[in-house]
Design a protein around this motif. Sequence first.
Motif, mmCIF file in Angstrom:
data_model
loop_
_atom_site.group_PDB
_atom_site.id
_atom_site.type_symbol
_atom_site.label_atom_id
_atom_site.label_comp_id
_atom_site.label_asym_id
_atom_site.label_seq_id
_atom_site.Cartn_x
_atom_site.Cartn_y
_atom_site.Cartn_z
ATOM 1 N N ILE A 76 1.331 -1.260 -0.070
ATOM 2 C CA ILE A 76 0.012 0.433 0.633
ATOM 3 C C ILE A 76 0.838 1.334 -0.499
ATOM 4 C CG2 ILE A 76 -1.889 1.120 1.244
ATOM 5 C CD1 ILE A 76 -2.743 -1.781 2.387
ATOM 6 N N GLU A 78 1.326 5.371 0.639
ATOM 7 C CA GLU A 78 0.629 5.808 1.598
ATOM 8 C C GLU A 78 1.157 7.261 1.150
ATOM 9 O OE1 GLU A 78 -0.752 3.376 5.885
ATOM 10 O OE2 GLU A 78 0.865 5.405 5.525
ATOM 11 N N SER A 106 -4.142 6.850 0.224
ATOM 12 C CA SER A 106 -3.520 5.485 -0.129
ATOM 13 C C SER A 106 -4.319 5.481 -0.800
ATOM 14 C CB SER A 106 -3.422 4.587 1.246
ATOM 15 O OG SER A 106 -4.416 4.847 1.691
ATOM 16 N N ASP A 108 -3.659 0.900 -2.668
ATOM 17 C CA ASP A 108 -3.537 -0.623 -2.869
ATOM 18 C C ASP A 108 -2.830 -1.013 -3.927
ATOM 19 O OD1 ASP A 108 -3.264 -3.010 -2.971
ATOM 20 O OD2 ASP A 108 -4.725 -3.459 -1.311
ATOM 21 N N SER A 161 -5.401 -7.753 7.789
ATOM 22 C CA SER A 161 -3.957 -6.111 8.239
ATOM 23 C C SER A 161 -5.320 -5.150 8.955
ATOM 24 C CB SER A 161 -3.467 -5.084 7.043
ATOM 25 O OG SER A 161 -4.055 -4.849 6.513
ATOM 26 N N ASN A 163 -6.714 -1.763 9.225
ATOM 27 C CA ASN A 163 -6.635 -0.038 8.197
ATOM 28 C C ASN A 163 -6.126 1.074 8.895
ATOM 29 O OD1 ASN A 163 -6.536 1.309 5.877
ATOM 30 N ND2 ASN A 163 -9.130 2.004 6.276
ATOM 31 N N TRP A 164 -7.256 0.914 10.419
ATOM 32 C CA TRP A 164 -6.787 2.341 11.175
ATOM 33 C C TRP A 164 -7.173 1.601 12.723
ATOM 34 C CZ3 TRP A 164 -11.245 2.901 13.514
ATOM 35 C CH2 TRP A 164 -12.600 2.906 12.607
ATOM 36 N N GLU A 184 -10.447 -1.024 12.235
ATOM 37 C CA GLU A 184 -11.082 -0.751 10.741
ATOM 38 C C GLU A 184 -9.831 -2.227 10.369
ATOM 39 O OE1 GLU A 184 -13.264 1.079 7.138
ATOM 40 O OE2 GLU A 184 -10.843 1.320 7.201
ATOM 41 N N VAL A 186 -8.967 -4.732 7.392
ATOM 42 C CA VAL A 186 -9.368 -5.161 6.379
ATOM 43 C C VAL A 186 -8.904 -6.823 5.116
ATOM 44 C CG1 VAL A 186 -8.524 -5.105 3.521
ATOM 45 C CG2 VAL A 186 -8.709 -2.871 4.810
ATOM 46 N N SER A 188 -8.467 -9.451 2.712
ATOM 47 C CA SER A 188 -8.180 -9.105 1.348
ATOM 48 C C SER A 188 -8.325 -11.437 0.511
ATOM 49 C CB SER A 188 -7.035 -8.854 1.071
ATOM 50 O OG SER A 188 -6.990 -7.881 1.476
ATOM 51 N N SER A 222 -14.124 -4.796 4.614
ATOM 52 C CA SER A 222 -13.219 -4.422 5.548
ATOM 53 C C SER A 222 -14.451 -4.171 6.662
ATOM 54 C CB SER A 222 -12.512 -2.574 5.347
ATOM 55 O OG SER A 222 -13.830 -2.271 4.967
#
Length: 751
Positions: A76, A78, A106, A108, A161, A163-164, A184, A186, A188, A222
């Motif tokens: 990702i 950023e 950001s 991906d 992972s 996210n925030w 949050e 994610v 995938s 997410s």
Amino acid sequence: MSREVLKLNTDWFFLADDQPEAKEVSFSNEALERVNLPHTNKILPHHYFNEKDYQFVSWYRRPFYIDQAKQGKRLIVEFDGVMSGTEVYLNGERIGEHKGGYTGFSFDLTDYIKLGQQNILAVRVDSTRRTDIPPEGNVVDYLLFGGIYREVRLVVVEQLSINWSYYQIQQAQTAEGVILPQFELVNSYAETKEVRLEVSLLDQDHKQVGTSEQTLSLPPGSKTATLEEIKVKQPRLWDLVNPYLYTAIAKIYEQNSLLDQVETKIGIRSVEFKSDGKFYLNDHPLKLRGLNRHQMFPYLGNAMPARGQRKDAEILKYELGLNFVRSSHYPADPSFLDRCDEIGLLVFEEIPGWQHIGDQKWQDLAKLNLREMIIRDRNHCSIFLWGVRINESADDDQFYLETNRIARQLDQSRPTGGVRVFRESKFLEDVFTYNDFEYNLTGKVKLPNHRPYMITEYMGHMYPTKSYDSIERLINHALKHAMIQDKQHGIPDMAGASGWCAFDYNTHREFGSGDRVCYHGVCDMFRLPKFAGYFYKSQQSPAITPVVFIARQMVPSFFEDYGDEIVVFSNCEEVALYVGEQHLATVQPNYVDFPSLPHPPFLFKERQWREWNPKDITSMKAVGKIKGKKVVEHIIYPFGQPQRVELTADYQQLIADGSDCTRVVVELKDQNGQTLHLAHHPVSFELLGPARLIGENPFSLEAGRGAVFVQTGREHGRIVLKASVADLPTAEIRLESKPMQEKIVPLRKEE
Ligand code: GAL
């Protein structure tokens, strides 16, 4: 395996032209300039330039190589801030775009990266006046500048992972602190995953003081998750004197394998505006005394790397003695906010904008900017208030009901404000924040009925003052700031006031003084104080820094005098003034004219400059005393002749990352070490070693002083900066650029 963060600031190729082929892999980098980030698309003189010079489209290209070992990871990119419209391409394919120069974003890149091969990341940066992007659309009283002007990084994570993370402070009392961790995540993967999310809170001795954990079932996509609150017994509360930070570590596991780990600094404190109109930090009332800050710097525009951002926070706290800053009129650089957390400086942060509200699409962008700002910054304990209006715009209930709703939904722990310039404005926020430019004209106070209430600007265009203006003006400028702060301190149900503004800044031709500078600062653009800066400095507690400052220069003359009073800014209990060896008077703070200030100025009245035979005057000394004892003094002397050039670097050790830099202040001094405030002498610089000089060369002094920046290259080594003024010995300063330690995204396959 957990996340890896690789710097992506170095080794970019820059094209100051809009050539769409620049996105292609085959496009040649040969003729392009090698640059490092943060980068401004145009280095400019500090004044008298044309803003059109930076309003163009440019391309940035970064070749990189990621080896096969990263197979199965997500990659990702950023960006912390690009002005103003950004399109991102990887290997010629468009990945996405972002509008807005003051918030991060950001993308991906995983599905576009070729592992084990060369890749090229290309970024089209539109720094023209984008009337579809806030703050543009009408006129704006500050320059936006251009380029990828904040940092960029590549984050490598697993398929699942974080996210925030958001650690909402629910309670902050000496007995207990309560923190609500929210995330949050994610996923995938194509299937639902069972994971365990663990949070632990560590104090500064790495001792665990609290934990929380939960098992989660995450379908693809997410998902937000709220863990059980963490209760910390007898926490060390964050405040302005002891800005204690804890470290929260969030880890996510599948079975026993660690998928991701994110560390966040948090401060346990409460911020509240109560119905009595006052602001409370940890339940103690605190009168807010601040200034507005624009983020721009001479020559570099907005592209000041972390070191200079952090230094600004230190100047505001330590040199100007403030307890808060308004980040006008947009979100600040992350490193500025980090430093505010670390040193204890409160921040009022607001969305980008200036007087103008655009159409629906524009408003949607403003709302997006608001979301981006709050999600990025809500872990900063220094932030105590969100600005959810476009600075000084008209009322627009539909729009502002929505911005208030968004802010309250994303962060229940802080109040909203929104800066307006008319008293009748509809009160939709939690705090009525108002720009009041009448105070210094009438001295009368007309308050709106709303509480809590806070003045977010005063002064500014009412009394612009250059560092090289007359002494009378510099004194008046300082006293007007003092008078307004005195008024606000005298109104118990006013939460606080921030003046316009901390630093002079670059602005459009319609504003400021016509040379593209707005001289409203209590410091100049180089962050060097005018007299008003010392007034603010004198308002902090003497326990932190005892201050005494004679607000005048000494010009012994039979004919000139500067009125019949001498003003001294000090936070001491009394000030004794001496002319030469002769004791003139000892006075107490002037509570008659400034009844409410924490530390009123000291006025030595009816003291004609002509009283003393100028030939005999050797010095004037102000001695600040507490409990009868001298704690600090300031001596001024009659001006002498230029004797030496003095160079002072903020930092001697820099990092060879190609963008790190330090301010170097240059002053022309007399034999007593006084800066010769009328000197405009040209200073010529010579720079040796792996660095470049950012600034005018020769540079003409302003009020006997000024500054340039020394910016590192990618090579490390010793740097020498020399400065010379005709007929004087050359001044010299030595700096060192040390090798960069952090991992960067490899340019090519490593041998
Ligand atoms: C205010 C505005 C500021 C600045 C200031 C100058 O109206 O909010 O951005 O322009 O005036 O005094």
